[in-house]
Design an enzyme around this catalytic site. Structure first.
Site, PDB file in Angstrom:
ATOM      1  N   GLY A  10      63.909  15.413  71.158  1.00  0.00           N
ATOM      2  CA  GLY A  10      64.181  16.327  72.283  1.00  0.00           C
ATOM      3  C   GLY A  10      62.999  17.216  72.589  1.00  0.00           C
ATOM      4  O   GLY A  10      63.136  18.430  72.713  1.00  0.00           O
ATOM      5  N   ARG A  13      61.023  19.285  76.683  1.00  0.00           N
ATOM      6  CA  ARG A  13      60.997  20.656  77.221  1.00  0.00           C
ATOM      7  C   ARG A  13      61.446  21.624  76.122  1.00  0.00           C
ATOM      8  O   ARG A  13      61.738  21.200  74.989  1.00  0.00           O
ATOM      9  CB  ARG A  13      61.891  20.789  78.452  1.00  0.00           C
ATOM     10  CG  ARG A  13      63.332  20.438  78.173  1.00  0.00           C
ATOM     11  CD  ARG A  13      64.221  20.667  79.403  1.00  0.00           C
ATOM     12  NE  ARG A  13      65.608  20.426  79.044  1.00  0.00           N
ATOM     13  CZ  ARG A  13      66.204  19.237  79.153  1.00  0.00           C
ATOM     14  NH1 ARG A  13      65.524  18.208  79.623  1.00  0.00           N
ATOM     15  NH2 ARG A  13      67.465  19.088  78.789  1.00  0.00           N
ATOM     16  N   ASN A  88      65.274  18.320  66.598  1.00  0.00           N
ATOM     17  CA  ASN A  88      65.434  19.442  67.533  1.00  0.00           C
ATOM     18  C   ASN A  88      66.453  19.167  68.642  1.00  0.00           C
ATOM     19  O   ASN A  88      67.096  20.100  69.130  1.00  0.00           O
ATOM     20  CB  ASN A  88      64.061  19.745  68.160  1.00  0.00           C
ATOM     21  CG  ASN A  88      64.164  20.628  69.388  1.00  0.00           C
ATOM     22  OD1 ASN A  88      64.329  21.845  69.285  1.00  0.00           O
ATOM     23  ND2 ASN A  88      64.109  20.023  70.569  1.00  0.00           N
ATOM     24  N   TYR A 153      80.001  24.176  69.714  1.00  0.00           N
ATOM     25  CA  TYR A 153      78.572  24.368  69.399  1.00  0.00           C
ATOM     26  C   TYR A 153      78.388  25.083  68.059  1.00  0.00           C
ATOM     27  O   TYR A 153      77.632  24.618  67.199  1.00  0.00           O
ATOM     28  CB  TYR A 153      77.917  25.174  70.532  1.00  0.00           C
ATOM     29  CG  TYR A 153      76.430  25.407  70.350  1.00  0.00           C
ATOM     30  CD1 TYR A 153      75.530  24.362  70.489  1.00  0.00           C
ATOM     31  CD2 TYR A 153      75.926  26.678  70.043  1.00  0.00           C
ATOM     32  CE1 TYR A 153      74.165  24.571  70.328  1.00  0.00           C
ATOM     33  CE2 TYR A 153      74.573  26.886  69.883  1.00  0.00           C
ATOM     34  CZ  TYR A 153      73.696  25.832  70.035  1.00  0.00           C
ATOM     35  OH  TYR A 153      72.344  26.041  69.863  1.00  0.00           O
TER      36      TYR A 153
HETATM   37  P1  NDP Z   1      66.789  21.976  76.019  1.00  0.00           P
HETATM   38  O1  NDP Z   1      68.121  21.759  76.626  1.00  0.00           O
HETATM   39  O2  NDP Z   1      65.776  22.739  76.776  1.00  0.00           O
HETATM   40  O3  NDP Z   1      66.177  20.545  75.637  1.00  0.00           O
HETATM   41  C1  NDP Z   1      66.936  19.661  74.889  1.00  0.00           C
HETATM   42  C2  NDP Z   1      66.086  18.469  74.547  1.00  0.00           C
HETATM   43  O4  NDP Z   1      66.899  17.574  73.770  1.00  0.00           O
HETATM   44  C3  NDP Z   1      65.620  17.706  75.755  1.00  0.00           C
HETATM   45  O5  NDP Z   1      64.340  17.182  75.491  1.00  0.00           O
HETATM   46  C4  NDP Z   1      66.645  16.585  75.854  1.00  0.00           C
HETATM   47  O6  NDP Z   1      66.104  15.438  76.479  1.00  0.00           O
HETATM   48  C5  NDP Z   1      66.886  16.303  74.380  1.00  0.00           C
HETATM   49  N1  NDP Z   1      68.133  15.609  74.065  1.00  0.00           N
HETATM   50  C6  NDP Z   1      69.417  16.025  74.249  1.00  0.00           C
HETATM   51  N2  NDP Z   1      70.272  15.105  73.792  1.00  0.00           N
HETATM   52  C7  NDP Z   1      69.510  14.088  73.293  1.00  0.00           C
HETATM   53  C8  NDP Z   1      69.800  12.859  72.686  1.00  0.00           C
HETATM   54  N3  NDP Z   1      71.068  12.455  72.479  1.00  0.00           N
HETATM   55  N4  NDP Z   1      68.778  12.063  72.290  1.00  0.00           N
HETATM   56  C9  NDP Z   1      67.503  12.444  72.487  1.00  0.00           C
HETATM   57  N5  NDP Z   1      67.153  13.598  73.072  1.00  0.00           N
HETATM   58  C10 NDP Z   1      68.149  14.409  73.473  1.00  0.00           C
HETATM   59  O7  NDP Z   1      67.022  22.586  74.560  1.00  0.00           O
HETATM   60  P2  NDP Z   1      66.457  23.928  73.857  1.00  0.00           P
HETATM   61  O8  NDP Z   1      64.982  23.882  73.795  1.00  0.00           O
HETATM   62  O9  NDP Z   1      67.138  25.088  74.452  1.00  0.00           O
HETATM   63  O10 NDP Z   1      67.068  23.737  72.394  1.00  0.00           O
HETATM   64  C11 NDP Z   1      66.467  22.900  71.421  1.00  0.00           C
HETATM   65  C12 NDP Z   1      67.240  23.038  70.129  1.00  0.00           C
HETATM   66  O11 NDP Z   1      67.247  24.398  69.731  1.00  0.00           O
HETATM   67  C13 NDP Z   1      68.712  22.615  70.239  1.00  0.00           C
HETATM   68  O12 NDP Z   1      69.106  21.983  69.037  1.00  0.00           O
HETATM   69  C14 NDP Z   1      69.424  23.935  70.422  1.00  0.00           C
HETATM   70  O13 NDP Z   1      70.759  23.888  69.991  1.00  0.00           O
HETATM   71  C15 NDP Z   1      68.574  24.846  69.568  1.00  0.00           C
HETATM   72  N6  NDP Z   1      68.653  26.257  69.940  1.00  0.00           N
HETATM   73  C16 NDP Z   1      68.187  26.700  71.152  1.00  0.00           C
HETATM   74  C17 NDP Z   1      68.244  28.054  71.454  1.00  0.00           C
HETATM   75  C18 NDP Z   1      67.681  28.608  72.724  1.00  0.00           C
HETATM   76  O14 NDP Z   1      67.659  29.831  72.881  1.00  0.00           O
HETATM   77  N7  NDP Z   1      67.206  27.804  73.650  1.00  0.00           N
HETATM   78  C19 NDP Z   1      68.855  29.021  70.527  1.00  0.00           C
HETATM   79  C20 NDP Z   1      69.301  28.443  69.280  1.00  0.00           C
HETATM   80  C21 NDP Z   1      69.206  27.114  69.021  1.00  0.00           C
HETATM   81  P3  NDP Z   1      66.797  14.782  77.784  1.00  0.00           P
HETATM   82  O15 NDP Z   1      66.930  15.828  78.821  1.00  0.00           O
HETATM   83  O16 NDP Z   1      65.878  13.677  78.139  1.00  0.00           O
HETATM   84  O17 NDP Z   1      68.164  14.334  77.311  1.00  0.00           O
END
Ligand code: NDP
Length: 254
Positions: A10, A13, A88, A153
């Site tokens: 992931g 972004r 991630n 979640y």
């Molecule tokens: P984003 O929603 O910005 O990005 C998520 C990424 O995961 C994208 O690249 C997406 O790719 C990919 N993704 C989702 N599902 C799949 C899948 N099944 N297989 C492969 N790739 C996948 O996420 P964040 O940067 O906000 O969060 C990243 C991590 O950090 C997550 O685990 C989140 O729970 C955790 N987190 C984030 C926080 C925050 O403030 N943002 C706070 C606490 C934890 P695509 O679009 O191509 O599916």
């Protein structure tokens, strides 16, 4: 770290992107995984190549074992033996406990929990013969403090914490360290758009002990540390990167 290979799931972004860029700056060859956001992943690869790094964008749904196996094969063929896996990829369901459907619950657990199980298992099987590897799971402070309308979640991130500890015990004898980074609220594109209303954003910032949200680069720094020899005796740990947010009681002062 020239010659070392890191796979960040992931990474098209948000936090994953920052992690991919940080490892590339340390001269790791980086596999930038995504599921659908090909343009985002290719942009990250372009940026890495722009400063002389090695990177590869690779599509795979990390909740699908066959796709993960194919991804691992391509990454090792193109970049070399995998040293670091950063789990991630994750999704957030913003819905009340009572309204959450079976399918939504399962989709959250497929992406946030089962994917880490599958991807780590496939990576560990490759790392074990070499006797060395690092796995870092991105969980959340929601894995240890609950928030309304996030039951699926929060539960999934709590599972990531326990999976991190259980994997750490079993993989340590093989020279593989497993830890987690639990971010608070970070400045991702997603969070920025949720907080597009300046008053809402200001109310969040006021609540933050450091007066601001976290930067994705701050998360990446913690991941890089846990995936290095500098963290050689840290195993099964949950490193909270939240500026103190989850240390604060919600009650007003007397
Ligand atoms: P984003 O929603 O910005 O990005 C998520 C990424 O995961 C994208 O690249 C997406 O790719 C990919 N993704 C989702 N599902 C799949 C899948 N099944 N297989 C492969 N790739 C996948 O996420 P964040 O940067 O906000 O969060 C990243 C991590 O950090 C997550 O685990 C989140 O729970 C955790 N987190 C984030 C926080 C925050 O403030 N943002 C706070 C606490 C934890 P695509 O679009 O191509 O599916």
């Amino acid at each position: 770290m020239a010659g070392e290979v890191a796979l960040v799931t992931g990474a098209s972004r948000g936090i994953g992107k920052a992690i991919a860029l940080r490892f590339a700056r340390e001269e790791y060859a980086v596999a930038v995984n995504y599921r659908q956001d090909r343009a985002g992943a290719e942009e990250v690869v372009k940026e890495i190549r722009g400063f002389g790094g090695r990177a590869l964008s690779i599509a795979a749904n990390v909740a699908d074992r066959a796709e993960v196996q194919g991804m691992m094969e391509s990454v090792e063929k193109e970049l070399g033996p995998l040293t670091v896996l950063v789990n991630n990829a994750g999704i957030v369901l913003r819905k009340s406990f009572l309204d959450t459907t079976d399918e939504e619950w399962e989709e959250t657990f497929r992406t946030n929990v089962r994917a880490i199980f599958i991807t780590s298992q496939e990576a560990a099987r490759r790392m074990i013969p070499r006797g060395r590897g690092f796995i870092v799971n991105i969980s959340s402070i929601s894995g240890h403090v609950a928030v309304e309308n996030r039951c699926a979640y929060c539960s999934s991130k709590g599972a990531v914490h326990m999976m991190t500890k259980a994997m750490a015990l079993e993989l340590a004898p093989h020279g593989i360290q497993v830890n987690a980074v639990a971010p608070g609220i970070m400045e991702t594109e997603g969070i920025r758009s949720l907080m597009a209303n300046p008053e809402l954003r200001a109310s969040y910032e006021k609540y933050m002990p450091k007066g601001r949200l976290g930067w994705t680069e701050e998360c990446a720094e913690a991941v890089l540390f846990l995936a290095s020899e500098k963290a050689s005796y840290i195993n099964g740990a949950i490193l909270v990167v939240d500026g103190g947010l989850s240390s604060r009681q919600a009650l007003p002062r007397l």
